[in-house]
Design an enzyme around this catalytic site. Structure first.
Site, PDB file in Angstrom:
ATOM      1  CB  CYS A  43       5.519  -8.756 -45.986  1.00  9.00           C
ATOM      2  SG  CYS A  43       5.762  -9.989 -44.694  1.00  9.00           S
ATOM      3  CB  CYS A  48       8.621 -10.167 -43.246  1.00 10.00           C
ATOM      4  SG  CYS A  48       7.798  -8.575 -43.258  1.00 10.00           S
ATOM      5  CE  LYS A  51      13.330  -9.979 -41.550  1.00 14.25           C
ATOM      6  NZ  LYS A  51      12.520  -9.027 -40.744  1.00 14.25           N
ATOM      7  CE1 TYR A 179      11.432  -3.998 -36.100  1.00 13.16           C
ATOM      8  CE2 TYR A 179      11.777  -1.629 -36.221  1.00 13.16           C
ATOM      9  CZ  TYR A 179      11.100  -2.710 -35.699  1.00 13.16           C
ATOM     10  OH  TYR A 179      10.100  -2.521 -34.801  1.00 13.16           O
ATOM     11  CD  GLU A 183      15.418  -7.580 -39.335  1.00 15.46           C
ATOM     12  OE1 GLU A 183      14.555  -7.825 -38.469  1.00 15.46           O
ATOM     13  OE2 GLU A 183      15.131  -7.215 -40.491  1.00 15.46           O
ATOM     14  CG  HIS A 441      14.030 -25.544 -14.448  1.00 15.89           C
ATOM     15  ND1 HIS A 441      14.901 -24.468 -14.496  1.00 15.89           N
ATOM     16  CD2 HIS A 441      14.777 -26.622 -14.095  1.00 15.89           C
ATOM     17  CE1 HIS A 441      16.115 -24.874 -14.171  1.00 15.89           C
ATOM     18  NE2 HIS A 441      16.064 -26.180 -13.929  1.00 15.89           N
ATOM     19  CD  GLU A 446      13.636 -21.528 -15.449  1.00 14.77           C
ATOM     20  OE1 GLU A 446      13.238 -21.776 -14.294  1.00 14.77           O
ATOM     21  OE2 GLU A 446      14.356 -22.296 -16.121  1.00 14.77           O
TER      22      GLU A 446
END
Length: 464
Positions: A43, A48, A51, A179, A183, A441, A446
């Protein structure tokens, strides 16, 4: 425990192993961690974190393009791949130092070497020295899997080598539809590379909600990425022509010229050369990972395994949670079993994906009444930038209890939104709870609390 050199020996200095070591040491255990490459594991070193840094870097391309719609005039810009990689390397080195320091501050000892089992309580280090331990934790992670051998496989790079390319490929072919493949397809496309994705299935992101799969594919293709499904790479030929060029031959009879070929078709558990057969640690025949119970215990009572090497749920936070739970259970005398349901996850492609809970198909297979709330809309930023993109949001609800079973988002900020929504899903929030929450908002999020009418309702008829 005094009969052993240490109370806990951890094989692997990645996120899961480090967490187990630190927490165990905090409980008073004598801990040793063996790491043969770099502290931080996949990782931190080649997964991760680097990346995500490349994802952020590639996204700047879109920010520059979108700026004109907001009145900004930006002179022609240039991008330098070596500078990006050098700066990435500096950051990864910094993080590695932090990982090392945190382990040592906790009171654990690090040995920079490989470790293999001699017996259930004895590890042999690369130096030839042996260490005995009452408990052993295997946290060796996973490795790229290139699949069956094909002609020219030696020319292929994986997600390990991709972080160290000396130059940005102008053209790249990436095999895989999950993934990592998507990516990096989006990363390279963001830097201006011509990208082709080759995937054997009928659509990318197998296992994700069908609406998510369709939406992501349409968005990627709109940005110029070529996605070829229903075929595989059968051969890669190296051609010397003004530098290195490769010709990739596909199972459908076509061929593609590129500067690089990358395989990202999956990862397999890193179980080789650990001496598992000597001590009788069983492998799960269903996935090739180390077989464990709910407390991460292997078939050998004093040996545990966590993270990707078990091939349960291959995500860094899961490995960390498993490592922490192990240390609390064994050394903190507080049994903790990790709950692997409703784990949020993200795909940092362009657009970004965030998802937690059940897909629509999974929900319909498990529940008799399922309501689906879905919307896709143009984000406010695109109304000014002119970018042709849309956000997808989808809630999957148990029609009988009103409980929200799954949430799926595609668009900017999807991962951040999903992390927060995951709390509600984990708490078994209902659609009424979402409806009762005041909207914030103007935000994209939302929409998650303003979708009032189901876009689809499914009722499974009872068998006669």
């Amino acid at each position: 425990m005094a009969d052993y050199d240490v109370d806990l020996f951890v094989i692997g200095g990645g996120s899961g192993g480090v967490r187990a070591a630190r927490i165990a040491a905090g409980h008073g255990a004598r801990v040793m961690v063996a790491e043969e490459y770099r502290m931080g594991g996949t990782c931190v070193i080649r997964g991760c974190v680097p990346k995500k840094l490349l994802v952020i870097a590639s996204h700047i391309h879109f920010e520059i393009e979108d700026a004109a719609g907001f009145g900004w005039t930006i002179p022609p810009v240039t991008f330098d791949w070596p500078t990006l990689i050098a700066n990435k390397d500096k950051e990864i080195a910094r993080l590695e130092r932090i990982y090392t320091a945190n382990v040592e501050k906790a009171g654990a000892h690090i040995v920079k070497t490989r470790a293999e089992f001699e017996d259930a309580h004895t590890l042999r280090l690369g130096s030839g020295e042996t260490v005995t331990a009452k408990y052993v934790m295997i946290a060796t992670g996973g490795m790229p899997n290139h699949g069956k051998p094909i002609p020219g496989i030696e020319h292929v790079i994986s997600s390990d080598e991709v972080f160290h390319l000396p130059s940005l490929p102008k053209r790249i072919v990436i095999q895989g539809g999950g993934y990592i493949a998507l990516e990096f397809a989006c990363i390279f496309a963001g830097f201006g590379s011509d990208v082709t994705v080759v995937y054997r299935g009928d659509n990318i992101l197998r296992g994700f909600d069908e609406d998510v799969r369709a939406h992501v594919r349409a968005e990627m293709e709109r940005e110029g990425i070529t996605i070829l499904t229903g075929c595989t790479i059968e051969r890669i030929d190296k051609v010397e022509k003004r530098g290195t060029e490769f010709t990739t031959r596909l199972s459908n009879g076509s061929s593609i010229a590129s500067d690089r070929v990358m395989f990202a078709i999956g990862r397999h558990p890193n179980v080789a050369r650990l001496g598992l057969e000597k001590v009788g640690v069983a492998i799960n025949p269903a996935n090739g990972g180390i077989a464990v119970d709910g407390f991460s215990r292997t078939s050998v009572p004093n040996i545990f395994a966590i993270g990707d090497v078990t091939h349960r749920t291959n995500l860094t936070p899961v490995a960390i949670r498993e490592g922490h739970a192990f240390a609390d259970t064994v050394f903190g005398k507080r049994p903790v079993e990790v709950d692997h349901t409703n784990i949020p996850t993200a795909v940092f492609c362009q657009p970004e994906v965030g998802t937690v809970g059940l897909t629509e198909a999974q929900a319909r297979a498990q529940f008799s009444h399922v309501d689906v709330y879905k919307t896709d809309f143009r984000p406010i930023k695109s109304t000014m930038s002119g970018r042709d993109t849309r956000i997808l949001m989808k809630l999957v609800v148990d029609g009988s209890t009103d409980r929200v079973l799954g949430c799926h988002i595609v668009g900017d900020g999807a991962a951040e939104m999903t992390q927060v929504v995951a709390i509600a899903v984990k708490m078994k929030a209902t659609k009424a709870d979402f409806d009762a929450t005041m909207a914030l908002h103007p935000t994209a999020a939302e929409e998650l609390v303003t979708m009032r009418t189901p876009t689809a309702r499914y009722v499974r008829q009872a068998a006669e």
